[in-house]
Scaffold this motif. Structure first.
Motif, PDB file in Angstrom:
ATOM      1  N   ALA A 192      82.677  30.551  45.679  1.00  0.00           N
ATOM      2  CA  ALA A 192      84.169  30.547  45.436  1.00  0.00           C
ATOM      3  C   ALA A 192      84.364  30.777  43.929  1.00  0.00           C
ATOM      4  O   ALA A 192      85.027  31.612  43.303  1.00  0.00           O
ATOM      5  CB  ALA A 192      84.811  29.455  45.839  1.00  0.00           C
ATOM      6  N   SER A 193      83.685  30.019  42.965  1.00  0.00           N
ATOM      7  CA  SER A 193      83.803  30.218  41.520  1.00  0.00           C
ATOM      8  C   SER A 193      82.969  31.459  40.837  1.00  0.00           C
ATOM      9  O   SER A 193      83.804  31.877  39.968  1.00  0.00           O
ATOM     10  CB  SER A 193      82.903  28.838  40.833  1.00  0.00           C
ATOM     11  OG  SER A 193      83.643  27.638  41.153  1.00  0.00           O
ATOM     12  N   THR A 194      82.091  31.818  41.529  1.00  0.00           N
ATOM     13  CA  THR A 194      81.498  33.035  41.166  1.00  0.00           C
ATOM     14  C   THR A 194      82.446  34.280  41.145  1.00  0.00           C
ATOM     15  O   THR A 194      82.801  35.151  40.273  1.00  0.00           O
ATOM     16  CB  THR A 194      80.076  33.555  41.934  1.00  0.00           C
ATOM     17  OG1 THR A 194      79.188  32.388  41.957  1.00  0.00           O
ATOM     18  CG2 THR A 194      79.320  34.586  41.513  1.00  0.00           C
ATOM     19  N   TRP A 195      83.069  34.461  42.455  1.00  0.00           N
ATOM     20  CA  TRP A 195      84.049  35.431  42.674  1.00  0.00           C
ATOM     21  C   TRP A 195      85.363  35.085  41.741  1.00  0.00           C
ATOM     22  O   TRP A 195      85.919  36.042  41.339  1.00  0.00           O
ATOM     23  CB  TRP A 195      84.349  35.721  44.217  1.00  0.00           C
ATOM     24  CG  TRP A 195      83.584  36.244  44.906  1.00  0.00           C
ATOM     25  CD1 TRP A 195      82.574  35.667  45.798  1.00  0.00           C
ATOM     26  CD2 TRP A 195      83.028  37.659  44.835  1.00  0.00           C
ATOM     27  NE1 TRP A 195      81.628  36.510  46.466  1.00  0.00           N
ATOM     28  CE2 TRP A 195      81.871  37.754  45.834  1.00  0.00           C
ATOM     29  CE3 TRP A 195      83.416  38.664  43.863  1.00  0.00           C
ATOM     30  CZ2 TRP A 195      81.237  39.088  45.750  1.00  0.00           C
ATOM     31  CZ3 TRP A 195      82.907  39.945  44.235  1.00  0.00           C
ATOM     32  CH2 TRP A 195      81.780  40.040  44.931  1.00  0.00           C
ATOM     33  N   GLN A 196      85.543  34.111  41.605  1.00  0.00           N
ATOM     34  CA  GLN A 196      86.891  33.768  40.573  1.00  0.00           C
ATOM     35  C   GLN A 196      86.685  34.183  39.116  1.00  0.00           C
ATOM     36  O   GLN A 196      87.378  34.677  38.360  1.00  0.00           O
ATOM     37  CB  GLN A 196      87.166  32.258  40.569  1.00  0.00           C
ATOM     38  CG  GLN A 196      87.918  31.737  42.012  1.00  0.00           C
ATOM     39  CD  GLN A 196      87.806  30.050  42.165  1.00  0.00           C
ATOM     40  OE1 GLN A 196      87.198  29.550  41.355  1.00  0.00           O
ATOM     41  NE2 GLN A 196      88.871  29.691  43.003  1.00  0.00           N
ATOM     42  N   GLN A 197      85.370  33.785  38.728  1.00  0.00           N
ATOM     43  CA  GLN A 197      85.040  34.321  37.361  1.00  0.00           C
ATOM     44  C   GLN A 197      84.903  35.888  37.530  1.00  0.00           C
ATOM     45  O   GLN A 197      85.126  36.286  36.437  1.00  0.00           O
ATOM     46  CB  GLN A 197      83.882  33.574  37.050  1.00  0.00           C
ATOM     47  CG  GLN A 197      83.864  32.119  36.862  1.00  0.00           C
ATOM     48  CD  GLN A 197      82.792  31.236  36.172  1.00  0.00           C
ATOM     49  OE1 GLN A 197      81.651  31.972  35.734  1.00  0.00           O
ATOM     50  NE2 GLN A 197      82.629  30.065  36.274  1.00  0.00           N
ATOM     51  N   ALA A 198      84.208  36.557  38.290  1.00  0.00           N
ATOM     52  CA  ALA A 198      83.800  38.069  38.369  1.00  0.00           C
ATOM     53  C   ALA A 198      85.127  38.617  38.622  1.00  0.00           C
ATOM     54  O   ALA A 198      85.366  39.852  37.927  1.00  0.00           O
ATOM     55  CB  ALA A 198      82.928  38.211  39.387  1.00  0.00           C
TER      56      ALA A 198
END
Length: 561
Positions: free
Chosen positions: A174-180
């Motif tokens: 989730a955090s990866t896609w939020q940042q990307a």
């Protein structure tokens, strides 16, 4: 949200809640846990989006024997500087405040003078006016690049951002896609880099990118019954309206026990059937931190100017602002000359050195109460523990190369907190094989602990720093060898319990990452940990493989019978 419901009910209204998230697997359950109300979920996504190019970037190996790689911080600085020189608006994410400053310094040194002023660091801890100034400069186009912590991950629309650089796996899909997803919001094409760090989880994704792109989002975990969360909110609720028996429908957990503790502490006063806030307290909400359960902060003061630099949460102060620490603030280096434990003040002076510092700690764990156990070939336990951490020294590491150039002892008080943990027994058959092979049993336990902690965020929505561990060939509370994994927050937040539930999957993934690592004796990509208070000693990769294989063999056998 539950306090809001309570006040609305007092005034005779029942608001409807609409909760939105694009990046969690359990939106309905999470919304119900947050509000205490039933929800219907809508999961279809009809939004338009531009092309997204996503590159998994594994730094090159610099030592074949040790399987060690070039620093992910140096790689992030290189990519950021290249993107800026090609006039591509870029946001680079770093995992910690210190790395934010380091990557900014590294990138600035690689840029020509005409571009060096077009990038800036941004993170929590800066004074509010400094953060607003940097935000406006970036949004208005006066800055071309930003190096930030997750302080800029959510809630801010940057518009025409074209690229994002993620320094290390953020800890959850989730955090990866939020940042990307910060880049490409204007509908055009965008580019994102995920730079792997030298740790088990990052290297697992580099070897198995299909797991990342084929995986659903993570479950969001919260624990509204945690007394370290519940008690401050009860104080806020009492300030808003005196508490009474009808409030049980709004709050989770043992509210009676929490109220009794607050009354015993003198923060609530009981009168007839209601609980009132003590007149000694003014506005309790100002002490509720949305990022941590810690209520207190330390302040960092520039002793040369007599001005406030920033604030640091008490829970991490001993790891960041100990005497001798190199503290980075907006790209400038300061050395901490004094730490006043009573007044919560750290004095800092500007300095120019070619190294940064990293704290080392030791951890002890005591079993308080066993909540549940199960058998997967060996017994696995879950319950209440008490964790004591002591910061014992700090290492000086040279910039860019990260070579350790010195270590200094520290004399700081221990910090203890109650939390939740899982722990498990070790197979006697594996112990016998390790002894027969002349391997290090303690080193095998230690290596298993490091690798399992490193891979647990694969299954729980958490960061590597949200969990801790202890391994020992003999624990006084159990009388045998154990590996513990615990929530690194007072009261626990559900991570260790999640690990207890999926223990077989955790063992299997841990075995896979250790087995696939090409190193001979263990490295940061499999069994070494940068947080280890024992300087990664002892570690025995071969013994760890024996333990993990035997755990999996027994787990598979127990499920087949």
């Amino acid at each position: 949200l539950r306090r809001l419901r309570r006040l609305c009910a007092f005034y005779g209204c029942t608001p409807q809640f609409i909760c939105c998230s694009a990046t969690i697997a359990n939106p309905k359950e999470h919304a119900q846990n947050l509000t205490g109300l039933p929800f219907d979920e809508i999961v279809e996504d009809g939004s338009s989006r531009g092309e997204k190019y996503f590159a998994f970037w594994n730094p090159p190996v610099v030592d074949e024997a040790k399987s060690s790689r070039r620093s992910s911080n140096s790689e992030a600085a290189f990519l950021l500087s290249q993107l800026i020189q090609n006039d591509i608006r870029t946001l680079a994410f770093a995992r910690t405040r210190k790395l934010t400053e380091l990557i900014y310094i590294y990138a600035q040194q690689q840029l020509p003078p005409s571009l060096a002023h077009l990038i800036s660091p941004y993170r929590a801890g800066y004074l509010p006016e400094d953060r607003r100034r940097i935000e406006h400069q970036f949004f208005d186009g006066h800055l071309l690049g930003l190096v930030a912590t997750t302080a800029l991950e959510l809630g801010i629309d940057i518009g025409d951002l074209e690229a994002t650089v993620l320094t290390g796996y953020p800890g959850s899909i989730a955090s990866t896609w939020q940042q990307a997803g910060r880049s490409g919001r204007s509908g055009g094409s965008s580019l994102s880099f995920l730079i792997a760090q030298d740790n088990p989880l990052d290297q697992y994704f580099m070897r198995h990118p299909e797991y990342f792109f084929g995986q659903n989002f993570d479950n969001a975990l919260i624990n509204p019954a945690n007394p370290y969360i519940l008690k401050p909110h009860l104080l806020c609720a009492a300030w808003e309206k005196p508490l009474d028996d009808s409030d049980k429908e709004f709050f989770s957990g043992d509210i009676n026990a929490a109220l009794a503790e607050l009354e015993h502490e003198g923060r609530l006063r009981r009168h007839r059937v209601k609980s009132y806030l003590s007149p000694l307290l003014t506005y309790p909400a100002q002490n509720v931190n949305i990022r941590t359960t810690s209520r207190e902060n330390y302040v960092v003061v520039d002793a040369s100017q007599g001005c406030l630099l920033e604030t640091v949460e008490a829970s991490v102060a001993f790891f960041q602002i100990y005497p001798g620490a190199i503290y980075l603030h907006q790209g400038e280096s300061y050395i901490i000359t004094d730490l006043d434990l009573v007044r919560h003040v750290a004095l800092a002076e500007p300095t120019s050195v070619g190294y940064y510092t990293q704290a080392k700690d030791i951890t002890d764990i005591r079993v308080i109460e066993l909540a549940k156990e199960k058998n997967h070939g060996v017994k696995i336990y879950f319950g209440d523990v008490d964790v004591t951490t002591t910061v014992v020294s700090f290492r000086k590491k040279r910039q860019f190369t990260e070579e350790v150039i010195g270590e200094e002892p520290l004399d700081l008080p221990s910090q203890s907190f109650p939390t939740k943990a899982l722990w498990f027994d070790l197979p006697q058959s594996a112990t016998d094989r390790i002894v027969h092979a002349g391997l290090d049993f303690h080193g095998g336990l230690h290596a298993c602990e490091h690798a399992a902690i490193g891979i647990l965020p694969l299954f729980a929505l958490c960061d590597r720093n949200d969990i801790g561990g202890v391994s020992t060939p003999f624990h006084p509370d159990t009388g045998k060898a154990q590996i513990f994994i615990y929530d690194a927050y007072p009261g626990g937040i559900g991570i260790a319990e999640k690990g207890f539930e999926i223990i077989s999957e955790l063992w299997q993934a841990t075995l896979k990452v250790v087995e696939e690592c090409p190193c001979q004796d263990g490295c940061p990509s499999c069994v070494q940990s940068p947080k280890c208070g024992n300087n990664n000693q002892p570690l025995d990769k071969k013994a760890a493989l024996i333990l993990l294989k035997e755990l999996m063999r027994l787990a598979l056998f127990s499920t087949s019978v």
